[in-house]
Design an enzyme around this catalytic site. Sequence first.
Site, short mmCIF file in Angstrom:
data_model
loop_
_atom_site.label_atom_id
_atom_site.label_comp_id
_atom_site.label_asym_id
_atom_site.label_seq_id
_atom_site.Cartn_x
_atom_site.Cartn_y
_atom_site.Cartn_z
N ASP A 92 0.94 -1.14 0.12
CA ASP A 92 -0.09 -0.09 -0.24
C ASP A 92 0.85 1.21 0.07
O ASP A 92 2.11 0.83 0.34
CB ASP A 92 -1.06 0.04 1.61
CG ASP A 92 -2.18 0.98 1.16
OD1 ASP A 92 -2.51 1.41 -0.48
OD2 ASP A 92 -3.12 0.93 1.89
N ASP A 271 -7.85 -6.88 1.77
CA ASP A 271 -6.87 -7.40 2.71
C ASP A 271 -7.39 -6.65 3.93
O ASP A 271 -8.11 -5.79 3.48
CB ASP A 271 -5.75 -6.47 2.27
CG ASP A 271 -5.80 -4.55 2.36
OD1 ASP A 271 -6.08 -4.05 1.97
OD2 ASP A 271 -5.50 -4.03 3.51
N1 PRF Z 1 -6.61 4.36 0.54
C1 PRF Z 1 -4.97 3.72 0.65
N2 PRF Z 1 -4.59 2.75 1.21
C2 PRF Z 1 -6.14 1.76 2.33
C3 PRF Z 1 -7.26 2.47 1.75
C4 PRF Z 1 -7.90 3.77 0.91
O1 PRF Z 1 -8.27 4.44 0.79
C5 PRF Z 1 -8.20 1.92 3.20
C6 PRF Z 1 -9.50 2.44 3.70
N3 PRF Z 1 -10.59 1.57 3.29
C7 PRF Z 1 -7.84 0.39 3.73
N4 PRF Z 1 -6.03 1.14 2.97
N5 PRF Z 1 -3.93 3.18 0.36
#
Ligand code: PRF
Length: 376
Positions: A92, A271
């Site tokens: 992420d 996830d």
């Molecule tokens: N953006 C990013 N990672 C995330 C989210 C998001 O909106 C969320 C929202 N549930 C979880 N992980 N980059």
Amino acid sequence: MHFKLEATDSQGSARAGTISLDHGIVETPIFMPVGTVATVKGVHQRELREEINPDIILGNTYHLYLRPQTPILEKAGGIHKFMNWTGNILTDSGGYQVYSLSANRKIKEEGVKFKSHIDGSYHTFTPENVMEIQRTIGADIIMAFDECTPYPCDYNYAKRSMHMTHRWLDRCIKHLEKTPLKYDYDQTFFPIVQGSTYKDLRKQSAEYIASANAKGNAIGGLSVGEPAEEMYEMTQVVTEILPKEKPRYLMGVGTPINILENIALGIDMFDCVMPTRNGRNGMLFTAEGTINIKNKKWESDFSAIDPMGITWVDTEYSKAYLRHLFTVNEMLGRQIATIHNLGFYLWLVREARKHIVAGDFTPWKNQMVKQMDQRL
Ligand code: PRF
């Protein structure tokens, strides 16, 4: 990366497919265990591989950038080598953690200035440097830098934020094009739909994201406190627009019921920290509902943790023993609960896949949702 759709549910939008990546094939729908700081908390890589065997796990740019820090990962030859995980990894972008973890963050067009939750030091994430960091971490799938809006979020803020996320996406793509791969395998980039809980914004965002023509697409900004029905409504609006021939990833979702309902709406990847974090807190997910293993009612229940026996811990240990480990705060308790929960989540998505292929996903899903909505 190559995505192949293998089956679609006749009564809904659920799909079964495969994503081919350089560290193996991912069978979808998939649940990706969260390994924030290059470890799925409490689980040896060997246990993860041999017992749970997810085709892909998740890491977090925000955490890895702060510790062990990017140069260490580069020296190691990338995150796979560093953590000894030969399967696929997705990172992420930090677009969520920066908002949920750091203090004093300032969001501007240029990027986000934030204060580390670890030592209070100041850092800036921009779409450009987040792409470089993810190149160096070296995951197989890397995510766009976005802003995840809170819930509730007023319309004008959500709209401005969504447009900024779109401009950031353009910057991510432009920068990636001139940032070469660091290792001898490919990286696939996923953009992220935002738009809070507003249908018109979600539609607009989904159209913009689809037009970027990436190999896969993600949906962010959901499961941030809104009622489940609202989340499903937004998922539906977005999946109707995102291309069918590309994988769809719903970020940070969710409970076993949320996962099945969103599979029904055409989501392929999930996830969530829930199986690991709630597991460390004594919450067990089973096909019959959830168990709070700390409850006194399990004190002398010597039956297996879960008679289904998906993972070996389920039948190796009793509920009474696991309750005891939690009562005396032994780390083995948290490890057992984590393995059980991850085993269950992976079983659930694999079972969903089988039923999509067999053509009876919808009745199976409805039955499972009823069953799992109980406290044992
Ligand atoms: N953006 C990013 N990672 C995330 C989210 C998001 O909106 C969320 C929202 N549930 C979880 N992980 N980059």
